[in-house]
Design a protein around this motif. Structure first.
Motif, short mmCIF file in Angstrom:
data_model
loop_
_atom_site.label_atom_id
_atom_site.label_comp_id
_atom_site.label_asym_id
_atom_site.label_seq_id
_atom_site.Cartn_x
_atom_site.Cartn_y
_atom_site.Cartn_z
N GLU A 1 -9.92 9.41 -6.99
CA GLU A 1 -10.13 10.75 -7.54
C GLU A 1 -8.90 11.64 -7.26
OE1 GLU A 1 -12.83 14.31 -5.89
OE2 GLU A 1 -13.97 12.56 -6.54
N THR A 2 -8.38 11.55 -6.04
CA THR A 2 -7.24 12.38 -5.66
C THR A 2 -6.00 12.01 -6.45
OG1 THR A 2 -8.12 12.71 -3.44
CG2 THR A 2 -5.75 13.07 -3.73
N TRP A 3 -5.75 10.70 -6.62
CA TRP A 3 -4.54 10.26 -7.31
C TRP A 3 -4.52 10.75 -8.76
CZ3 TRP A 3 -0.03 8.93 -5.66
CH2 TRP A 3 0.87 8.27 -6.48
N SER A 4 -5.69 10.87 -9.37
CA SER A 4 -5.73 11.33 -10.76
C SER A 4 -5.92 12.84 -10.86
CB SER A 4 -6.85 10.61 -11.52
OG SER A 4 -8.11 10.89 -10.95
N SER A 5 -5.92 13.53 -9.72
CA SER A 5 -6.09 14.98 -9.69
C SER A 5 -4.73 15.67 -9.68
CB SER A 5 -6.85 15.37 -8.41
OG SER A 5 -5.97 15.30 -7.29
N ARG B 1 6.02 10.50 5.28
CA ARG B 1 5.37 11.78 5.53
C ARG B 1 4.40 12.23 4.45
NH1 ARG B 1 10.45 15.10 7.99
NH2 ARG B 1 10.84 13.68 9.69
N SER B 2 4.05 11.38 3.52
CA SER B 2 3.19 11.82 2.42
C SER B 2 1.71 11.69 2.73
CB SER B 2 3.51 11.01 1.16
OG SER B 2 3.18 9.65 1.38
N GLY B 3 1.36 11.41 3.93
CA GLY B 3 -0.04 11.29 4.29
C GLY B 3 -0.49 9.86 4.44
N ALA B 4 0.40 8.90 4.20
CA ALA B 4 0.01 7.49 4.32
C ALA B 4 -0.43 7.18 5.74
CB ALA B 4 1.15 6.58 3.91
N ASP B 5 0.27 7.73 6.74
CA ASP B 5 -0.13 7.44 8.11
C ASP B 5 -1.48 8.08 8.43
OD1 ASP B 5 1.04 9.97 8.03
OD2 ASP B 5 1.93 9.80 10.02
N MET C 1 -3.26 -0.38 -0.46
CA MET C 1 -2.15 -1.08 -1.10
C MET C 1 -2.61 -1.73 -2.41
SD MET C 1 0.40 -0.41 0.76
CE MET C 1 1.67 -1.54 0.28
N LEU C 2 -3.80 -2.30 -2.40
CA LEU C 2 -4.33 -2.91 -3.61
C LEU C 2 -4.63 -1.85 -4.67
CD1 LEU C 2 -6.68 -5.61 -2.04
CD2 LEU C 2 -4.52 -5.99 -3.25
N LEU C 3 -5.12 -0.70 -4.25
CA LEU C 3 -5.38 0.37 -5.20
C LEU C 3 -4.07 0.86 -5.83
CD1 LEU C 3 -7.40 2.22 -6.59
CD2 LEU C 3 -7.25 3.75 -4.60
N ARG C 4 -3.03 1.03 -5.01
CA ARG C 4 -1.73 1.45 -5.55
C ARG C 4 -1.18 0.41 -6.53
NH1 ARG C 4 -0.58 2.93 0.24
NH2 ARG C 4 -1.23 5.10 0.35
N ALA C 5 -1.40 -0.86 -6.24
CA ALA C 5 -0.96 -1.91 -7.15
C ALA C 5 -1.71 -1.80 -8.49
CB ALA C 5 -1.18 -3.29 -6.52
N TYR D 1 -2.73 0.97 -9.86
CA TYR D 1 -2.11 2.07 -10.61
C TYR D 1 -0.82 1.60 -11.27
CZ TYR D 1 -5.06 5.09 -7.64
OH TYR D 1 -6.10 5.68 -6.99
N ALA D 2 -0.03 0.84 -10.51
CA ALA D 2 1.26 0.37 -11.04
C ALA D 2 1.04 -0.59 -12.21
CB ALA D 2 2.06 -0.32 -9.94
N MET D 3 0.07 -1.50 -12.09
CA MET D 3 -0.17 -2.47 -13.16
C MET D 3 -0.76 -1.82 -14.41
SD MET D 3 -1.42 -5.94 -11.16
CE MET D 3 -3.10 -5.48 -11.32
N ARG D 4 -1.64 -0.87 -14.21
CA ARG D 4 -2.31 -0.23 -15.34
C ARG D 4 -1.47 0.89 -15.97
NH1 ARG D 4 -7.76 -1.52 -15.61
NH2 ARG D 4 -8.51 -2.68 -13.82
N GLY D 5 -0.56 1.44 -15.18
CA GLY D 5 0.26 2.54 -15.67
C GLY D 5 -0.49 3.85 -15.82
N VAL D 6 -1.65 3.93 -15.20
CA VAL D 6 -2.44 5.16 -15.23
C VAL D 6 -2.88 5.49 -13.81
CG1 VAL D 6 -3.27 4.90 -17.61
CG2 VAL D 6 -4.58 3.90 -15.74
N PRO D 7 -3.08 6.79 -13.53
CA PRO D 7 -3.41 7.19 -12.17
C PRO D 7 -4.90 7.14 -11.83
CG PRO D 7 -3.08 9.13 -13.49
CD PRO D 7 -2.81 7.94 -14.38
N ALA D 8 -5.59 6.12 -12.29
CA ALA D 8 -6.99 5.94 -11.93
C ALA D 8 -7.37 4.49 -12.20
CB ALA D 8 -7.89 6.88 -12.71
#
Length: 194
Positions: A90-94, A120-124, A158-162, A164-171
């Motif tokens: 939800e956040t990534w597509s917001s 520093r983007s909040g990953a930690d 990491m799987l969720l980010r993958a 996004y990368a494969m689908r080319g959309v932020p959800a």
């Protein structure tokens, strides 16, 4: 007579101003001049703390996301993991996700800035939340103690980010989130007890 702000008070004012600029204009519209005016300070005060706009943008983004970091406790590891992935999706597509995507795009040309974004983007903060979730599951006897590991904790995101990368959309569709949890994360957690 007004008192000049210093130290942490001034830093908070600058970060609050930068966060407001990010929310309103995104990274592309955030300028040091606008942040300084909004914070009631000068650009030199900002540059002494953040050497460039990207560093300030990253710090401001982190301020925004740290306040919104989910910490679900549904009583089950599966429920917590699904809730975390759904919130991240939800956040990534917001608008917050759009801000991070803008930061990543701006930093892509400069390796040290890209490293700063990653660091520093909040990953930690997100990794700590996943580790805390695994610790609660281990305390309930739902996960073996060996599953409380940074690599295990980072796997779902990491799987969720993958995705996004494969689908080319932020959800990602909810069924993908369920597959990540049921087909990868939970078997990985359980396998750590062997």
């Amino acid at each position: 007579m007004s008192t000049r702000r210093r130290g942490e008070e001034l830093e908070r004012a600058i970060l609050d101003a930068a966060a407001a600029e990010l929310r309103e204009s995104g990274y592309a519209g955030m300028t040091m001049d606008r942040v300084a005016a909004r914070a009631g300070t000068n650009k030199n005060a900002i540059y002494r703390r953040w050497p460039h706009r990207a560093a300030l943008g990253i710090a401001a983004y982190r301020r925004i996301t740290d306040a919104a970091m989910p910490s679900p406790d549904t009583g089950t590891l599966r429920g917590d993991a699904l809730e975390m992935l759904r919130k991240a999706n939800e956040t990534w597509s917001s608008p917050y996700g759009a801000i991070l995507r803008g930061l990543l795009a701006a930093a892509a040309e400069e390796p040290e800035l890209l490293a700063l974004v990653r660091e520093r983007s909040g990953a930690d903060t997100m990794d700590r939340a996943w580790l805390a979730m695994l610790e609660r599951a281990a305390a309930r006897g739902e996960a073996p103690p060996g599953a409380v590991h940074p690599r295990v904790a980072s796997t779902p995101m990491m799987l969720l980010r993958a995705e996004y990368a494969m689908r080319g959309v932020p959800a990602a569709p909810d069924e993908v989130l369920v597959e990540i949890v049921d087909e990868v994360f939970l078997p990985l957690v359980r396998g750590r007890g062997r």
